[in-house]
Design an enzyme around this catalytic site. Sequence first.
Site, PDB file in Angstrom:
ATOM      1  N   HIS A  79      58.086  20.864  25.664  1.00 39.28           N
ATOM      2  CA  HIS A  79      58.292  19.875  26.718  1.00 39.28           C
ATOM      3  C   HIS A  79      57.662  18.560  26.288  1.00 39.28           C
ATOM      4  CE1 HIS A  79      58.359  17.910  30.604  1.00 39.28           C
ATOM      5  NE2 HIS A  79      59.235  18.847  30.980  1.00 39.28           N
ATOM      6  N   HIS A  80      58.347  17.475  26.610  1.00 39.36           N
ATOM      7  CA  HIS A  80      57.877  16.154  26.201  1.00 39.36           C
ATOM      8  C   HIS A  80      56.479  15.852  26.737  1.00 39.36           C
ATOM      9  CE1 HIS A  80      58.048  11.998  25.002  1.00 39.36           C
ATOM     10  NE2 HIS A  80      59.267  12.135  24.550  1.00 39.36           N
ATOM     11  N   ALA A  81      56.128  16.402  27.894  1.00 37.26           N
ATOM     12  CA  ALA A  81      54.792  16.168  28.449  1.00 37.26           C
ATOM     13  C   ALA A  81      53.693  16.731  27.555  1.00 37.26           C
ATOM     14  CB  ALA A  81      54.684  16.796  29.839  1.00 37.26           C
TER      15      ALA A  81
END
Length: 170
Positions: free
Chosen positions: A126-128
Site C-alpha cells: 500500500h502506498h501509505a
Amino acid sequence: DMSNLFAERDRIHVNVGGSLIVEGAPPSYEQLVSHVENRLELVPRFRQRIVKVPLGIENPVWADDPEFDVRRHARHLGVPRPGRLDQLRDLIGRIMSEPLDFQHPLWQLFLIDGLRGRHAYLSKTHHALVDGVAAAGGAPPESGVAHSEQNFALGRFAAPQAGQEVPNGE
C-alpha cells in the site's frame, strides 16, 4: 501517509507494485519465508497495521499486528504451462486488482514459478506504507538510501557509504 489511506475506496486501490524476473530455479518457499523473516527487523513498519482511533477523533495510527504471520504476506504461486510472459502479466494483473487486507500489514511478496527456467517476484504494498520518507525507513531522500520490497526481500537494504555511487537499477 494518511492521504493515501483516505484515497482508497471501493475499486480504487492505492497499491504500489514491482516485479522482477530472475533466471534459474527459484528458492523454496521455506527459504523465501526465512529470508523475509530475518530481515523484518530492518523495517518494523512491515509488522504493523492501520488502527482506527476510537470515535475517529484523530487519524488512524500504525500499531503492531498481534496476529502477524509472515506467511500471510510471503506467498508462493505458479503460472500454468507453458509459462509464458503473458500468463505472468495476467497473474500480476489479478493480484494487483485485489485490495490489501487492512486488518494486517499492508504488503505482500509473491514468489512465482513455472516460467521455463525462470521465476519472478512480485511485491505489492500500500502506498501509505512506502510513501516518501517511509519508503526509506525514515531516512531523508538526500541520504541515498535506496529501498524497495525487492531490495528488502533480497537482503539489499543499506545506505551507500560516503562518496559511493548508487548503482542504476538498485
